[in-house]
Design a protein around this motif. Structure first.
Motif, PDB file in Angstrom:
ATOM      1  N   THR A  95     -12.183   1.761 -13.599  1.00 41.61           N
ATOM      2  CA  THR A  95     -10.692   1.857 -14.209  1.00 41.61           C
ATOM      3  C   THR A  95      -9.600   2.592 -13.682  1.00 41.61           C
ATOM      4  OG1 THR A  95     -11.422   4.026 -15.564  1.00 41.61           O
ATOM      5  CG2 THR A  95     -12.271   2.577 -17.083  1.00 41.61           C
ATOM      6  N   ILE A  96      -8.309   2.539 -14.404  1.00 47.73           N
ATOM      7  CA  ILE A  96      -7.466   3.472 -13.875  1.00 47.73           C
ATOM      8  C   ILE A  96      -7.277   5.084 -14.346  1.00 47.73           C
ATOM      9  CG2 ILE A  96      -5.154   3.124 -13.995  1.00 47.73           C
ATOM     10  CD1 ILE A  96      -4.620   0.568 -13.785  1.00 47.73           C
ATOM     11  N   ALA A  97      -7.233   6.019 -13.744  1.00 48.35           N
ATOM     12  CA  ALA A  97      -7.827   7.229 -14.095  1.00 48.35           C
ATOM     13  C   ALA A  97      -6.588   8.083 -14.152  1.00 48.35           C
ATOM     14  CB  ALA A  97      -8.840   7.827 -13.024  1.00 48.35           C
ATOM     15  N   GLY A  98      -5.610   7.417 -13.122  1.00 45.14           N
ATOM     16  CA  GLY A  98      -4.273   8.233 -13.191  1.00 45.14           C
ATOM     17  C   GLY A  98      -2.939   7.176 -12.112  1.00 45.14           C
ATOM     18  N   THR A  99      -2.010   7.713 -12.779  1.00 47.62           N
ATOM     19  CA  THR A  99      -0.872   6.761 -11.531  1.00 47.62           C
ATOM     20  C   THR A  99       0.480   8.102 -11.569  1.00 47.62           C
ATOM     21  OG1 THR A  99       0.018   6.328 -13.605  1.00 47.62           O
ATOM     22  CG2 THR A  99      -1.129   4.395 -12.694  1.00 47.62           C
TER      23      THR A  99
ATOM     24  N   ARG B 202     -18.829  11.180 -10.466  1.00 47.76           N
ATOM     25  CA  ARG B 202     -17.453   9.465 -10.147  1.00 47.76           C
ATOM     26  C   ARG B 202     -16.398  10.187  -9.091  1.00 47.76           C
ATOM     27  NH1 ARG B 202     -13.668  10.816 -15.285  1.00 47.76           N
ATOM     28  NH2 ARG B 202     -16.093  11.612 -16.138  1.00 47.76           N
ATOM     29  N   VAL B 203     -15.942   9.355  -8.081  1.00 49.84           N
ATOM     30  CA  VAL B 203     -15.077   9.244  -7.389  1.00 49.84           C
ATOM     31  C   VAL B 203     -13.905   8.514  -7.716  1.00 49.84           C
ATOM     32  CG1 VAL B 203     -17.563   9.358  -5.782  1.00 49.84           C
ATOM     33  CG2 VAL B 203     -16.099   6.628  -6.042  1.00 49.84           C
ATOM     34  N   TYR B 204     -12.857   8.649  -6.644  1.00 47.62           N
ATOM     35  CA  TYR B 204     -11.529   7.545  -6.907  1.00 47.62           C
ATOM     36  C   TYR B 204     -11.594   7.292  -5.570  1.00 47.62           C
ATOM     37  CZ  TYR B 204     -11.578  11.212 -11.594  1.00 47.62           C
ATOM     38  OH  TYR B 204     -11.295  11.935 -12.404  1.00 47.62           O
ATOM     39  N   LEU B 205     -10.844   5.584  -6.109  1.00 47.56           N
ATOM     40  CA  LEU B 205     -10.207   5.113  -5.200  1.00 47.56           C
ATOM     41  C   LEU B 205      -8.995   5.488  -4.813  1.00 47.56           C
ATOM     42  CD1 LEU B 205     -10.666   2.926  -2.608  1.00 47.56           C
ATOM     43  CD2 LEU B 205     -10.811   0.884  -4.596  1.00 47.56           C
ATOM     44  N   LEU B 206      -8.147   5.732  -4.461  1.00 47.94           N
ATOM     45  CA  LEU B 206      -6.912   5.725  -3.844  1.00 47.94           C
ATOM     46  C   LEU B 206      -6.141   4.664  -3.112  1.00 47.94           C
ATOM     47  CD1 LEU B 206      -6.787   9.304  -3.010  1.00 47.94           C
ATOM     48  CD2 LEU B 206      -7.076   8.285  -5.358  1.00 47.94           C
ATOM     49  N   LEU B 207      -4.747   3.748  -3.935  1.00 47.60           N
ATOM     50  CA  LEU B 207      -4.218   3.106  -3.237  1.00 47.60           C
ATOM     51  C   LEU B 207      -2.702   3.094  -3.763  1.00 47.60           C
ATOM     52  CD1 LEU B 207      -6.106   0.122  -4.904  1.00 47.60           C
ATOM     53  CD2 LEU B 207      -5.797   0.107  -2.565  1.00 47.60           C
ATOM     54  N   ASP B 208      -1.754   2.729  -3.220  1.00 44.76           N
ATOM     55  CA  ASP B 208      -0.012   3.037  -3.086  1.00 44.76           C
ATOM     56  C   ASP B 208       0.098   1.356  -3.533  1.00 44.76           C
ATOM     57  OD1 ASP B 208      -0.361   0.428  -1.423  1.00 44.76           O
ATOM     58  OD2 ASP B 208       0.902   1.506   0.358  1.00 44.76           O
ATOM     59  N   ILE B 209       0.990   0.603  -4.308  1.00 46.79           N
ATOM     60  CA  ILE B 209       1.134  -0.748  -5.373  1.00 46.79           C
ATOM     61  C   ILE B 209       1.352  -1.743  -4.122  1.00 46.79           C
ATOM     62  CG2 ILE B 209       3.427  -0.335  -4.146  1.00 46.79           C
ATOM     63  CD1 ILE B 209       2.697  -1.648  -7.474  1.00 46.79           C
ATOM     64  N   ALA B 210       1.447  -2.040  -3.097  1.00 47.56           N
ATOM     65  CA  ALA B 210       1.121  -2.081  -2.087  1.00 47.56           C
ATOM     66  C   ALA B 210       0.079  -3.105  -1.334  1.00 47.56           C
ATOM     67  CB  ALA B 210       1.639  -2.226  -0.320  1.00 47.56           C
ATOM     68  N   HIS B 211      -1.527  -2.187  -1.846  1.00 37.26           N
ATOM     69  CA  HIS B 211      -2.702  -2.480  -2.280  1.00 37.26           C
ATOM     70  C   HIS B 211      -3.260  -2.317  -3.553  1.00 37.26           C
ATOM     71  CE1 HIS B 211      -1.766  -0.815   1.777  1.00 37.26           C
ATOM     72  NE2 HIS B 211      -2.047  -2.214   1.853  1.00 37.26           N
ATOM     73  N   PHE B 212      -3.106  -2.363  -4.595  1.00 36.51           N
ATOM     74  CA  PHE B 212      -2.878  -2.308  -4.998  1.00 36.51           C
ATOM     75  C   PHE B 212      -3.167  -3.963  -6.119  1.00 36.51           C
ATOM     76  CE2 PHE B 212      -2.837  -2.415 -10.538  1.00 36.51           C
ATOM     77  CZ  PHE B 212      -4.247  -1.991 -10.622  1.00 36.51           C
ATOM     78  N   ASP B 213      -4.131  -3.788  -7.158  1.00 37.15           N
ATOM     79  CA  ASP B 213      -4.655  -5.229  -7.530  1.00 37.15           C
ATOM     80  C   ASP B 213      -5.561  -5.142  -8.793  1.00 37.15           C
ATOM     81  OD1 ASP B 213      -3.910  -8.000  -8.706  1.00 37.15           O
ATOM     82  OD2 ASP B 213      -4.201  -9.056  -6.231  1.00 37.15           O
ATOM     83  N   GLN B 214      -5.561  -6.031  -9.435  1.00 35.88           N
ATOM     84  CA  GLN B 214      -6.251  -5.516 -11.190  1.00 35.88           C
ATOM     85  C   GLN B 214      -7.467  -5.437  -9.930  1.00 35.88           C
ATOM     86  OE1 GLN B 214      -4.855  -4.229 -14.134  1.00 35.88           O
ATOM     87  NE2 GLN B 214      -7.185  -3.649 -14.222  1.00 35.88           N
ATOM     88  N   PRO B 215      -8.487  -4.821 -10.151  1.00 36.07           N
ATOM     89  CA  PRO B 215     -10.076  -4.534  -9.981  1.00 36.07           C
ATOM     90  C   PRO B 215     -10.197  -5.989 -10.849  1.00 36.07           C
ATOM     91  CG  PRO B 215      -9.619  -2.813 -10.545  1.00 36.07           C
ATOM     92  CD  PRO B 215      -8.506  -3.140 -11.376  1.00 36.07           C
ATOM     93  N   LEU B 216     -12.262  -6.563 -10.614  1.00 36.86           N
ATOM     94  CA  LEU B 216     -12.575  -7.303 -10.281  1.00 36.86           C
ATOM     95  C   LEU B 216     -13.066  -6.548 -11.628  1.00 36.86           C
ATOM     96  CD1 LEU B 216     -14.089 -10.124  -9.636  1.00 36.86           C
ATOM     97  CD2 LEU B 216     -15.991  -8.557  -8.710  1.00 36.86           C
TER      98      LEU B 216
END
Lengths: 484, 484
Positions: free
Chosen positions: A349-353, A329-343
């Protein structure tokens, strides 16, 4: 009767059908081969194993990679000049170590004229430009960025221009109407279409010339004489697990093959007749992580917490390099300004917050000072508009510093890493199937994903390359076959 | 006459030679095929294009990967039990996505008996164990670690044991005396050896059976009838640039092919006769960076200053992953306690030095906080005996904190990244060449690097795998051919 060995012409008592050109497979490549064959005055029969036209082409967005010669109407209207040299240089870079330079040069030179031809066949183009980073158009726009043109290192190799020309069609799925229009055109030109007809063997005479094809129709083998040649347009081998295991085993790391009965039969028949199959280990893959679009601003890390690519590349390039990373696996890192629910279809899935990147790191069970250090380094430089490691560029390069933060998991098995194969028959620029010595197999032609051609290298894939290849080199094959 | 197409038996007026088995190529695979054929009572002719035996085998260290069944004499004397299950599990892991599981299982089961057979042919083994990390033995020891058995993730998959069994021979280059002994044995058994004899085509009858071979001797084509079969032992295609471009283009990133006239001719002949060639993109590469041995303690970083592998893996695995990194070089980082002048042949240069890792980073023009952060993280954990990112293990895992420090450059073009190809003909466990449908091509056998076999995957290569494969599956092919 075996796919792997041609049937001897001498064993045929009587032919069931006689034509000049037999085209096998009714996706975009087969349709274009048939159209050009008919336009050149040849009798053309087209055999499709499914119950109608389509193939993998109809599952696509209907996007065709076009440019050069100063730019198309849509490119110029949007302010992009596009030289043939830049287009050729990009195509070669996109082909990487597998590039067929002669095909890249020819297509760059002829691409604009090919666009005109597509319009003549009735394909509508609105001619407008849709800025931003999209997988397929969200409206009926017809020009978009579809590759890594503006991203490092491609932007240093060729002057960037958007080259994804999409059939005018509202929303995703332009491939279906594209093939429908090509089908109408082929039928109007008198191409005889036979569906539910599966090619099971090529017919070869004693001089190794392919003189026909055995087609299974209503559970009976029918012998089809093709006086001028057979054109294989049968697609790749993504649905043939045995072939994938032998030639492309890395694809077992991911789990979502896409195609339409792409079982490699044309490749096997072509090889059996003496053709060479090349770059068989190559595959395209993508996970739709740029949907919704703000997520394109994210940062990818592998399981060691390291970045591995400039994330402003084409989503398929990023996904392909992701699959190269160790682990599952790999992880896509986002902050709240750029996060939206993925397609939802993406299976991301959300692996960590966390309120800090350190907290995210802990939730992912990564050692302290891995992911968090990667993000501290990234953010400090992004704030200055720089990415010294991977040369990502503003505005997609932007600090991810507005907590809370999230790590999305792109899991090679559980997320939607769709893929298809890119390796196949080696062909000349005229669509002739070449043997191991580089000489044409007489009477045998091929186009599309049963060949290795413009989209030769998974790491350099760009949307629209495959349909450009199918339509243009399908035409080449049909024309060459018609010349006899 | 073309390598790519078999010559029709019906066109042959008279045979120049008649034998039961014609073996093509006099490296270890050909020698073992010939020996077993002769032992089974068959008449054997062996054709070699060079002026004597050798092939790539003679350029090797003469190391054969052997173990299982509780361990060899040398393994047990050194305190290593070695189960067949562990050996099979390691072989499969080393084959990665390309592993031929049936061959792995068979060889793990038969490996100890094969060792006995090698001794019976006259290969001497001192039976002692040389600890440490070596490329080839520095003395006449005959057991050493030759792969990644003790390194992650392999150590979690199979209980580690050293399995590199080297012919007793002082210093490097045991391959030459190994082949010499096999040659003596073959000649003693009555094998008729013809040198300066290049196979130019297989001869196939109308039922697709290979019944002989055309061999060019003194500039004349000679027709050799092989009543029981032809065994191809012609090596890989590392010296055929055209084949590399078509099948293995990543090798153009590196510059030092190794082999002996390995031009892929046997693969092309086998494919022309209906054989299937698989995993053609795979290659082995290594740069001798563990010479002198203290350098094995170093840390590799790519041009982004990131580590990418546990450096205690086999040098070939580390080198192969290095070549995957973006850019044209990687760096080997060492402190004064572990630095020694690299082997001159390696072409490894000093790219930067410093009293601190920060100074080295600056000398390499890397952004502050890249290489230095990597080393700070590494050292802090190494001091605790841990490598949370890549699972390198003590004692090779040790802090590199005694300045001055150095960064050695392993340049893909200018350093000595030797390489050879691993893809080739698909064969059964009995050495039969298989067609695209998985059925044997009658009368055609193959072994060694013209096949894809035990050493199937560049990322998992271990020293001794190729000679194990050549000798064992060469024997299998010779025996099967003799059965007719």
């Amino acid at each position: 009767m075996s796919l792997h060995r041609p049937y001897p012409a001498s064993a045929i008592q009587a032919w069931d059908h006689e034509t000049d050109i037999a085209v096998i497979g009714f996706g975009a490549a087969g349709a274009c081969a048939a159209i050009e064959g008919a336009l050149a005055g040849a009798r053309v029969m087209l055999f499709e194993r499914g119950s109608g036209s389509g193939g993998a082409s109809a599952l696509s967005g209907g996007e065709i990679y076009i440019g050069g010669s100063g730019g198309t109407d849509a490119q110029r209207a949007a302010g992009f000049e596009d030289s043939t040299e830049d287009m050729a240089a990009y195509l070669k870079a996109a082909g990487g170590p597998c590039a067929d330079e002669a095909k890249c040069d020819l297509y760059a030179r002829e691409s604009l004229a090919h666009y005109g031809w597509l319009k003549e066949q009735g394909i509508p183009y609105r001619g407008n430009y849709l800025p931003g980073k999209h997988i397929e158009p969200v409206d009926d726009s017809t020009l978009m960025w579809s590759g890594s043109e503006a991203a490092w290192p491609f932007c240093d190799i060729a002057r960037p221009a958007p080259r994804g020309h999409v059939i005018q069609h509202v929303g995703w799925g332009g491939g279906r109407p594209l093939v429908d229009l090509l089908e109408s055109r082929a039928r109007a030109l008198g191409v005889e279409v036979v569906t539910d007809a599966r090619a099971v063997a090529l017919v070869q005479d004693e001089d190794r010339r392919v003189v026909g094809v055995v087609v299974r129709i209503d559970n009976v083998n029918r012998f089809v004489r093709a006086a001028k040649g057979v054109v294989l347009c049968t697609g790749g081998f993504v649905f043939n697990e045995d072939m994938r295991r032998r030639y492309c085993p890395e694809t077992f790391k991911i789990s979502s093959p896409i195609g339409d009965q792409d079982d490699g039969s044309g490749i096997e028949m072509g090889v059996g007749a003496g053709g060479d199959a090349i770059h068989m280990e190559q595959f395209f893959t993508t996970c739709p992580w740029t949907m919704p679009e703000p997520q394109a601003h994210g940062v990818f890390v592998n399981q060691a917490g390291q970045r591995f690519i400039n994330e402003d590349c084409y989503h398929g390039r990023v996904s392909r390099v992701a699959v190269d990373q160790m682990g599952d696996r790999v992880y896509l890192l986002l902050d709240i300004a750029h996060f939206d629910q993925p397609l939802e279809m993406a299976g991301i899935t959300i692996a960590g917050t966390g309120e800090t990147w350190e907290e995210v790191e802990t939730e992912l069970d990564m050692a302290p000072g891995t992911l968090s250090a990667t993000m501290a380094f990234y953010n400090a430089h992004a704030a200055e508009g720089r990415d010294p490691l991977f040369h990502k560029k503003p505005p997609i390069l932007t600090p991810l510093d507005q907590g809370p933060f999230v790590a999305l998991e792109l899991n090679f098995q559980n997320s939607y890493f769709s893929f298809f194969t890119l390796g196949g028959l080696r062909t000349s620029v005229d669509g002739e199937v070449l043997d191991h010595g580089g000489a044409p197999v007489p009477g045998l032609f091929a186009a599309g994903r049963c060949t290795s051609s413009l989209p030769a290298w998974g790491h350099g894939y760009s949307s629209g390359l495959s349909l450009a290849d199918c339509t243009f080199f399908g035409r080449q094959a049909g024309r060459k076959a018609a010349r006899g």
